[in-house]
Design a protein around this motif. Sequence first.
Motif: not given
Length: 78
Positions: A37-41, A45-49
């Motif tokens: 779950e943390k890896k997905r988050k 977040a990288r995609y949003k960046l």
Amino acid sequence: MYVAKSLPHMLEPALPQHRVYKVKKSAIKAPWWNDPEKKRKRRVARYKLYSIEGKFKASFKQGFQWSKQKCSGIAHRF
């Protein structure tokens, strides 16, 4: 009569001994780091960046092109 001399090191208070703790490698490895779950988050977040970075670059390019057109338009009028 024999009187024993007290040694100076016997009069000083005993200093606490520093303990050396051995840490197992498994204790150092953080279990939350490999949590799916943390890896997905982090990935989201990288995609949003990357998305924000792309929007900024596009906006910057549009602004630069606009200023370039305005300046060249002004220069060609004279």
